[in-house]
Motif scaffolding. Structure first.
Motif, PDB file in Angstrom:
ATOM      1  N   LYS A  34      50.351 -19.894  11.590  1.00 22.18           N
ATOM      2  CA  LYS A  34      51.598 -20.092  10.839  1.00 22.18           C
ATOM      3  C   LYS A  34      51.790 -21.564  10.481  1.00 22.18           C
ATOM      4  CE  LYS A  34      56.603 -19.366  11.095  1.00 22.18           C
ATOM      5  NZ  LYS A  34      56.883 -20.605  10.385  1.00 22.18           N
ATOM      6  N   ALA A  35      51.560 -22.437  11.445  1.00 15.67           N
ATOM      7  CA  ALA A  35      51.711 -23.867  11.199  1.00 15.67           C
ATOM      8  C   ALA A  35      50.741 -24.347  10.122  1.00 15.67           C
ATOM      9  CB  ALA A  35      51.498 -24.644  12.494  1.00 15.67           C
ATOM     10  N   ALA A  36      49.502 -23.883  10.180  1.00 14.57           N
ATOM     11  CA  ALA A  36      48.511 -24.285   9.176  1.00 14.57           C
ATOM     12  C   ALA A  36      48.892 -23.783   7.790  1.00 14.57           C
ATOM     13  CB  ALA A  36      47.129 -23.760   9.565  1.00 14.57           C
ATOM     14  N   LEU A  37      49.314 -22.537   7.701  1.00  9.77           N
ATOM     15  CA  LEU A  37      49.721 -21.988   6.401  1.00  9.77           C
ATOM     16  C   LEU A  37      50.925 -22.739   5.846  1.00  9.77           C
ATOM     17  CD1 LEU A  37      49.378 -18.164   7.134  1.00  9.77           C
ATOM     18  CD2 LEU A  37      47.823 -19.600   5.790  1.00  9.77           C
ATOM     19  N   ASP A  38      51.892 -23.022   6.714  1.00 10.38           N
ATOM     20  CA  ASP A  38      53.089 -23.748   6.269  1.00 10.38           C
ATOM     21  C   ASP A  38      52.752 -25.175   5.849  1.00 10.38           C
ATOM     22  OD1 ASP A  38      54.565 -21.468   6.773  1.00 10.38           O
ATOM     23  OD2 ASP A  38      55.387 -22.202   8.686  1.00 10.38           O
ATOM     24  N   THR A  39      51.915 -25.848   6.625  1.00  8.83           N
ATOM     25  CA  THR A  39      51.520 -27.215   6.304  1.00  8.83           C
ATOM     26  C   THR A  39      50.791 -27.281   4.967  1.00  8.83           C
ATOM     27  OG1 THR A  39      51.367 -27.833   8.631  1.00  8.83           O
ATOM     28  CG2 THR A  39      50.143 -29.202   7.076  1.00  8.83           C
ATOM     29  N   LEU A  40      49.934 -26.308   4.732  1.00  9.60           N
ATOM     30  CA  LEU A  40      49.160 -26.278   3.483  1.00  9.60           C
ATOM     31  C   LEU A  40      49.922 -25.645   2.330  1.00  9.60           C
ATOM     32  CD1 LEU A  40      45.723 -25.257   5.018  1.00  9.60           C
ATOM     33  CD2 LEU A  40      46.366 -27.510   4.147  1.00  9.60           C
ATOM     34  N   GLY A  41      51.073 -25.053   2.626  1.00 15.71           N
ATOM     35  CA  GLY A  41      51.865 -24.405   1.587  1.00 15.71           C
ATOM     36  C   GLY A  41      51.216 -23.167   1.014  1.00 15.71           C
ATOM     37  N   LEU A  42      50.442 -22.468   1.834  1.00 19.52           N
ATOM     38  CA  LEU A  42      49.754 -21.264   1.361  1.00 19.52           C
ATOM     39  C   LEU A  42      50.661 -20.047   1.506  1.00 19.52           C
ATOM     40  CD1 LEU A  42      46.215 -21.858   2.897  1.00 19.52           C
ATOM     41  CD2 LEU A  42      46.943 -22.209   0.536  1.00 19.52           C
ATOM     42  N   HIS A  43      50.834 -19.337   0.405  1.00 18.10           N
ATOM     43  CA  HIS A  43      51.679 -18.142   0.397  1.00 18.10           C
ATOM     44  C   HIS A  43      50.950 -16.952  -0.221  1.00 18.10           C
ATOM     45  CE1 HIS A  43      55.027 -20.601   1.648  1.00 18.10           C
ATOM     46  NE2 HIS A  43      54.688 -21.455   0.701  1.00 18.10           N
ATOM     47  N   GLY A  44      49.656 -17.003  -0.210  1.00 17.41           N
ATOM     48  CA  GLY A  44      48.860 -15.921  -0.768  1.00 17.41           C
ATOM     49  C   GLY A  44      47.409 -16.328  -0.836  1.00 17.41           C
TER      50      GLY A  44
END
Length: 84
Positions: A34-44
């Motif tokens: 979750k932290a990695a996705l949020d940091t990278l701004g990945l939503h798909g």
């Protein structure tokens, strides 16, 4: 020992034990992921969940807009994940 000899153990474990009681069961999205996705701004995008077990991580990723391929050595685990 061949890989085939390990499959029955996984199958019997998933057949005989509630997924929620297994030590690797985590109903939320993994904190590090979750932290990695949020940091990278990945939503798909696309995600591969190897050893998906109950499929909780795959489901959370799908809710976040990812196209997910989930795989597991246990057919019972896959059936249970699909049911969820």
């Amino acid at each position: 020992m061949s890989a085939e000899q390990h499959i029955p153990a996984w199958e019997s474990r998933y057949r005989q034990q509630a997924v929620e009681t297994m030590p690797w069961f985590y109903p939320e999205l993994d904190d590090d992921l979750k932290a990695a996705l949020d940091t990278l701004g990945l939503h798909g995008g696309r995600a591969l969940d190897l050893g998906t077990g109950p499929g909780t991580q795959a489901m959370h990723l799908a809710r976040r807009g990812f196209s997910v391929t989930a795989a597991d050595i246990s057919e019972t685990a896959i059936r249970r994940a699909r049911a969820l």
